[in-house]
Design a protein around this motif. Structure first.
Motif, PDB file in Angstrom:
ATOM      1  N   TYR A 198      46.437  44.815   8.965  1.00 57.48           N
ATOM      2  CA  TYR A 198      45.931  43.480   8.653  1.00 57.48           C
ATOM      3  C   TYR A 198      44.900  43.542   7.533  1.00 57.48           C
ATOM      4  CZ  TYR A 198      43.160  39.246   9.089  1.00 57.48           C
ATOM      5  OH  TYR A 198      42.462  38.091   8.801  1.00 57.48           O
ATOM      6  N   ARG A 228      47.543  48.120  13.935  1.00 57.97           N
ATOM      7  CA  ARG A 228      47.781  46.716  13.613  1.00 57.97           C
ATOM      8  C   ARG A 228      46.591  46.117  12.844  1.00 57.97           C
ATOM      9  NH1 ARG A 228      49.007  41.868  17.885  1.00 57.97           N
ATOM     10  NH2 ARG A 228      50.006  40.488  16.395  1.00 57.97           N
ATOM     11  N   GLN A 229      45.373  46.417  13.291  1.00 60.58           N
ATOM     12  CA  GLN A 229      44.183  45.932  12.594  1.00 60.58           C
ATOM     13  C   GLN A 229      44.082  46.566  11.210  1.00 60.58           C
ATOM     14  OE1 GLN A 229      40.679  46.481  15.010  1.00 60.58           O
ATOM     15  NE2 GLN A 229      41.259  44.847  16.442  1.00 60.58           N
ATOM     16  N   ASP A 280      53.484  40.773  14.653  1.00 64.84           N
ATOM     17  CA  ASP A 280      52.643  40.008  13.740  1.00 64.84           C
ATOM     18  C   ASP A 280      53.209  38.619  13.514  1.00 64.84           C
ATOM     19  OD1 ASP A 280      50.776  41.916  13.394  1.00 64.84           O
ATOM     20  OD2 ASP A 280      51.388  42.512  11.384  1.00 64.84           O
ATOM     21  N   GLU A 325      36.019  40.459   8.685  1.00 64.11           N
ATOM     22  CA  GLU A 325      36.830  39.297   8.312  1.00 64.11           C
ATOM     23  C   GLU A 325      36.164  38.549   7.157  1.00 64.11           C
ATOM     24  OE1 GLU A 325      40.135  37.173   8.382  1.00 64.11           O
ATOM     25  OE2 GLU A 325      39.818  38.500  10.068  1.00 64.11           O
ATOM     26  N   GLU A 378      41.440  43.990  21.661  1.00 63.86           N
ATOM     27  CA  GLU A 378      42.360  45.098  21.382  1.00 63.86           C
ATOM     28  C   GLU A 378      41.574  46.310  20.886  1.00 63.86           C
ATOM     29  OE1 GLU A 378      45.064  44.101  18.097  1.00 63.86           O
ATOM     30  OE2 GLU A 378      43.636  42.574  17.509  1.00 63.86           O
ATOM     31  N   TYR A 424      48.683  36.693  12.559  1.00 63.30           N
ATOM     32  CA  TYR A 424      47.860  37.618  13.338  1.00 63.30           C
ATOM     33  C   TYR A 424      46.426  37.646  12.826  1.00 63.30           C
ATOM     34  CZ  TYR A 424      45.774  42.040  14.723  1.00 63.30           C
ATOM     35  OH  TYR A 424      44.908  42.994  15.177  1.00 63.30           O
ATOM     36  N   ARG A 425      45.485  37.643  13.741  1.00 61.84           N
ATOM     37  CA  ARG A 425      44.071  37.849  13.447  1.00 61.84           C
ATOM     38  C   ARG A 425      43.572  38.911  14.427  1.00 61.84           C
ATOM     39  NH1 ARG A 425      43.100  35.730   8.648  1.00 61.84           N
ATOM     40  NH2 ARG A 425      43.279  33.507   8.534  1.00 61.84           N
ATOM     41  N   PRO A 426      42.792  39.879  13.954  1.00 63.55           N
ATOM     42  CA  PRO A 426      42.268  40.893  14.870  1.00 63.55           C
ATOM     43  C   PRO A 426      41.454  40.261  15.991  1.00 63.55           C
ATOM     44  CG  PRO A 426      41.907  41.537  12.597  1.00 63.55           C
ATOM     45  CD  PRO A 426      42.400  40.122  12.570  1.00 63.55           C
ATOM     46  N   ASP A 427      41.524  40.876  17.147  1.00 62.01           N
ATOM     47  CA  ASP A 427      40.852  40.366  18.331  1.00 62.01           C
ATOM     48  C   ASP A 427      40.007  41.485  18.934  1.00 62.01           C
ATOM     49  OD1 ASP A 427      40.186  39.474  20.932  1.00 62.01           O
ATOM     50  OD2 ASP A 427      42.009  38.271  21.048  1.00 62.01           O
ATOM     51  N   LEU A 464      34.277  42.813  13.856  1.00 66.61           N
ATOM     52  CA  LEU A 464      35.474  42.227  13.243  1.00 66.61           C
ATOM     53  C   LEU A 464      35.122  40.968  12.465  1.00 66.61           C
ATOM     54  CD1 LEU A 464      38.098  42.726  16.094  1.00 66.61           C
ATOM     55  CD2 LEU A 464      37.967  43.953  13.915  1.00 66.61           C
TER      56      LEU A 464
END
Length: 161
Positions: free
Chosen positions: A48, A44-45, A26, A136, A38, A32-35, A132
């Motif tokens: 976040y 990880r998301q 991170d 967001e 992935e 970090y921003r979710p992508d 996402l």
């Protein structure tokens, strides 16, 4: 609400989450921003969005505490009736805002529970992943945009009947 979200976004890069919520990649600045490339709702998301939700909740609670403190300090002392009425109106608006934010805190806590239960990020109507970008923008979302639009159309028709 917008000011809280803006402040939350401004402070989102600070270390609000628990240390074990961050994965090693991170980065120290939390950039970090979710992508979409992935896996959806990877650990990880989830971490976040948990941090984002917790930071938002903390900001709301902090503002609520400031309002309470201000209410205790600023009792209505205006001698002029017009000034007093104006102050009462201002406080009424502030308290209604805080009541809406109290309800928002409940939705934030519900979203955090959904993360814990592995249901976060999936539409409660269709079971499909919520985009996402939508999460967001509105981390408490429980439906995809399409399902939300259908729900709102149905509500509108029901109200008109």
């Amino acid at each position: 609400m917008a000011t809280v979200m803006n402040r939350m976004d401004d402070t989102d890069n600070s270390n609000h989450g628990a240390a074990n919520d961050r994965s090693a990649d991170d980065g120290a600045d939390g950039a970090y921003r979710p992508d979409a490339d992935e896996p959806f709702m990877s650990l990880r998301q989830q971490a976040y969005f948990r941090r984002k939700l917790q930071a938002w909740k903390e900001a709301i609670l902090r503002e609520s505490q400031e309002t309470l403190s201000q209410l205790q300090v600023d009792s209505l002392r205006e001698a002029d009736l017009t000034d007093r009425a104006s102050s009462e109106t201002d406080w009424s608006i502030e308290l209604r805002t805080r009541d809406r934010q109290r309800k928002l805190v409940s939705k934030i806590e519900s979203a955090i529970r959904r993360i814990d239960e592995g249901e976060y990020g999936y539409c409660e109507v269709t079971g499909e992943p919520i985009s996402l970008a939508r999460l967001e923008a509105r981390p408490i979302a429980t439906m995809t945009v399409e399902a939300q639009e259908r729900h709102e159309r149905h509500e509108k028709v029901s109200r008109e009947d």
